[in-house]
Write a protein that holds these residues in place. Sequence first.
Motif, PDB file in Angstrom:
ATOM      1  N   PRO A  11      -2.854   1.119   0.399  1.00 28.77           N
ATOM      2  CA  PRO A  11      -3.111   1.805   0.652  1.00 28.77           C
ATOM      3  C   PRO A  11      -2.143   1.761   2.528  1.00 28.77           C
ATOM      4  O   PRO A  11      -2.052   2.945   3.342  1.00 28.77           O
ATOM      5  N   SER A  12      -1.511   0.366   2.066  1.00 30.89           N
ATOM      6  CA  SER A  12      -0.637  -0.274   3.441  1.00 30.89           C
ATOM      7  C   SER A  12       0.511   0.360   3.445  1.00 30.89           C
ATOM      8  O   SER A  12       1.000   0.413   4.635  1.00 30.89           O
ATOM      9  N   GLU A  13       0.675   1.253   2.280  1.00 30.59           N
ATOM     10  CA  GLU A  13       2.340   1.993   2.502  1.00 30.59           C
ATOM     11  C   GLU A  13       1.775   3.314   3.236  1.00 30.59           C
ATOM     12  O   GLU A  13       2.894   3.846   3.500  1.00 30.59           O
ATOM     13  N   VAL A  14       1.124   3.800   2.974  1.00 32.15           N
ATOM     14  CA  VAL A  14       1.067   5.117   4.031  1.00 32.15           C
ATOM     15  C   VAL A  14      -0.004   5.286   5.625  1.00 32.15           C
ATOM     16  O   VAL A  14      -0.048   6.329   6.820  1.00 32.15           O
ATOM     17  N   VAL A  15      -0.048   3.930   5.750  1.00 33.80           N
ATOM     18  CA  VAL A  15      -1.341   3.239   6.887  1.00 33.80           C
ATOM     19  C   VAL A  15      -0.655   3.710   8.533  1.00 33.80           C
ATOM     20  O   VAL A  15      -1.074   4.849   8.938  1.00 33.80           O
ATOM     21  N   GLY A  16       0.654   3.661   8.278  1.00 36.38           N
ATOM     22  CA  GLY A  16       1.244   3.885   9.504  1.00 36.38           C
ATOM     23  C   GLY A  16       1.918   5.350   9.590  1.00 36.38           C
ATOM     24  O   GLY A  16       3.031   5.714  10.775  1.00 36.38           O
ATOM     25  N   ILE A  17       2.211   5.578   8.427  1.00 38.85           N
ATOM     26  CA  ILE A  17       2.525   7.597   8.367  1.00 38.85           C
ATOM     27  C   ILE A  17       1.936   8.508   8.377  1.00 38.85           C
ATOM     28  O   ILE A  17       0.742   8.204   8.008  1.00 38.85           O
ATOM     29  N   SER A  18       2.282   9.796   9.201  1.00 37.81           N
ATOM     30  CA  SER A  18       1.655  10.583   9.836  1.00 37.81           C
ATOM     31  C   SER A  18       1.836  12.007   9.805  1.00 37.81           C
ATOM     32  O   SER A  18       3.314  11.812   9.719  1.00 37.81           O
ATOM     33  N   ALA A  19       1.433  12.542   9.465  1.00 37.40           N
ATOM     34  CA  ALA A  19       2.031  14.517   8.744  1.00 37.40           C
ATOM     35  C   ALA A  19       0.775  15.102   9.221  1.00 37.40           C
ATOM     36  O   ALA A  19      -0.530  15.208   9.033  1.00 37.40           O
ATOM     37  N   LYS A  20       1.689  16.498   9.348  1.00 40.35           N
ATOM     38  CA  LYS A  20       0.635  17.724   9.179  1.00 40.35           C
ATOM     39  C   LYS A  20       0.021  17.842   7.508  1.00 40.35           C
ATOM     40  O   LYS A  20      -1.467  18.201   7.671  1.00 40.35           O
ATOM     41  N   ALA A  21       0.388  17.039   6.312  1.00 41.37           N
ATOM     42  CA  ALA A  21       0.268  17.682   5.474  1.00 41.37           C
ATOM     43  C   ALA A  21       0.504  16.586   4.558  1.00 41.37           C
ATOM     44  O   ALA A  21       2.003  15.955   4.176  1.00 41.37           O
ATOM     45  N   PHE A  22       0.145  16.097   3.402  1.00 41.57           N
ATOM     46  CA  PHE A  22       0.545  14.868   2.174  1.00 41.57           C
ATOM     47  C   PHE A  22       0.323  15.616   1.068  1.00 41.57           C
ATOM     48  O   PHE A  22      -0.777  16.412   0.323  1.00 41.57           O
ATOM     49  N   VAL A  23       1.573  16.053   0.389  1.00 46.19           N
ATOM     50  CA  VAL A  23       1.728  15.896  -0.906  1.00 46.19           C
ATOM     51  C   VAL A  23       1.308  15.397  -2.099  1.00 46.19           C
ATOM     52  O   VAL A  23       3.433  14.402  -2.298  1.00 46.19           O
ATOM     53  N   ILE A  24       0.745  14.780  -2.643  1.00 44.90           N
ATOM     54  CA  ILE A  24       0.725  13.747  -3.481  1.00 44.90           C
ATOM     55  C   ILE A  24       0.816  14.579  -5.255  1.00 44.90           C
ATOM     56  O   ILE A  24       0.727  15.410  -5.713  1.00 44.90           O
ATOM     57  N   GLY A  25       2.324  13.867  -5.682  1.00 47.45           N
ATOM     58  CA  GLY A  25       2.843  14.108  -7.168  1.00 47.45           C
ATOM     59  C   GLY A  25       3.028  13.097  -7.899  1.00 47.45           C
ATOM     60  O   GLY A  25       3.660  12.715  -7.729  1.00 47.45           O
ATOM     61  N   ALA A  26       1.933  12.269  -8.101  1.00 51.27           N
ATOM     62  CA  ALA A  26       1.672  10.871  -8.993  1.00 51.27           C
ATOM     63  C   ALA A  26       2.661  11.438 -10.799  1.00 51.27           C
ATOM     64  O   ALA A  26       2.063  13.081 -10.632  1.00 51.27           O
ATOM     65  N   SER A  27       2.935  10.524 -11.131  1.00 56.06           N
ATOM     66  CA  SER A  27       3.188  11.643 -13.128  1.00 56.06           C
ATOM     67  C   SER A  27       2.038  10.875 -13.399  1.00 56.06           C
ATOM     68  O   SER A  27       2.563  11.171 -14.653  1.00 56.06           O
ATOM     69  N   VAL A  28       0.792  10.006 -13.199  1.00 51.60           N
ATOM     70  CA  VAL A  28       0.194   9.315 -14.123  1.00 51.60           C
ATOM     71  C   VAL A  28      -0.808   8.616 -13.536  1.00 51.60           C
ATOM     72  O   VAL A  28      -0.567   8.045 -12.331  1.00 51.60           O
ATOM     73  N   ARG A  29      -2.304   8.682 -14.093  1.00 52.76           N
ATOM     74  CA  ARG A  29      -3.611   8.489 -12.910  1.00 52.76           C
ATOM     75  C   ARG A  29      -2.884   6.630 -12.495  1.00 52.76           C
ATOM     76  O   ARG A  29      -2.732   5.449 -13.764  1.00 52.76           O
ATOM     77  N   GLY A  30      -3.404   6.269 -11.211  1.00 55.50           N
ATOM     78  CA  GLY A  30      -3.786   5.125 -11.067  1.00 55.50           C
ATOM     79  C   GLY A  30      -2.459   4.480 -10.248  1.00 55.50           C
ATOM     80  O   GLY A  30      -2.059   3.626  -9.521  1.00 55.50           O
ATOM     81  N   GLU A  31      -1.134   5.371 -10.437  1.00 54.85           N
ATOM     82  CA  GLU A  31       0.185   5.346  -9.411  1.00 54.85           C
ATOM     83  C   GLU A  31      -0.749   5.221  -7.947  1.00 54.85           C
ATOM     84  O   GLU A  31       0.300   4.781  -7.364  1.00 54.85           O
ATOM     85  N   VAL A  32      -1.274   6.297  -7.744  1.00 55.18           N
ATOM     86  CA  VAL A  32      -1.907   7.309  -6.118  1.00 55.18           C
ATOM     87  C   VAL A  32      -3.352   6.282  -6.561  1.00 55.18           C
ATOM     88  O   VAL A  32      -4.094   7.320  -7.192  1.00 55.18           O
ATOM     89  N   PRO A  33      -3.872   4.833  -6.152  1.00 56.16           N
ATOM     90  CA  PRO A  33      -5.487   4.837  -6.098  1.00 56.16           C
ATOM     91  C   PRO A  33      -5.888   5.934  -5.565  1.00 56.16           C
ATOM     92  O   PRO A  33      -5.613   6.279  -3.922  1.00 56.16           O
TER      93      PRO A  33
END
Length: 142
Positions: free
Chosen positions: A65-87
């Motif tokens: 979560p700390s890797e996205v705290v300070g980032i703002s955007a109109k949209a986030f597109v999450i393209g993980a390869s495998v379960r667990g990469e983006v908890p």
Amino acid sequence: MGLKVAAITRLARDDFHVVDELKALGVQVFAEATPHSTCLRLEYPSSNPDERAIHITSSAGPFAPSEVVGISAKAFVIGASVRGEVPVEVIRELRKKETLISVDLQGFIRVVRGGKLIFEPWPEKERVLSMVDILKTGRRGG
């Protein structure tokens, strides 16, 4: 199209040439150096491109979560390869923002078993989908 695009990624320092290439294209990159990059190897046993086996040879590990705290955007597109990469905790952190969240389903239903990516039921499905605005799915087979 005049859009501002950014990438949040995790990869090995040896692969930072990819970051440099994205920056040269005008993409803002938030990159976390990790011991390994996530690498997949595809095997096609026939001429049918839908018939394939995917093996994971290394992983950059999960986002925090700390890797996205300070980032703002109109949209986030999450393209993980495998379960667990983006908890779930990362998506929960993104949901705190005034933004659209899009996820690619394959990064949540694919798991690693014996080095091979396979599809399995997704226990966190309801929690994640309740925080998602756009769900990208694909078709398998012909």
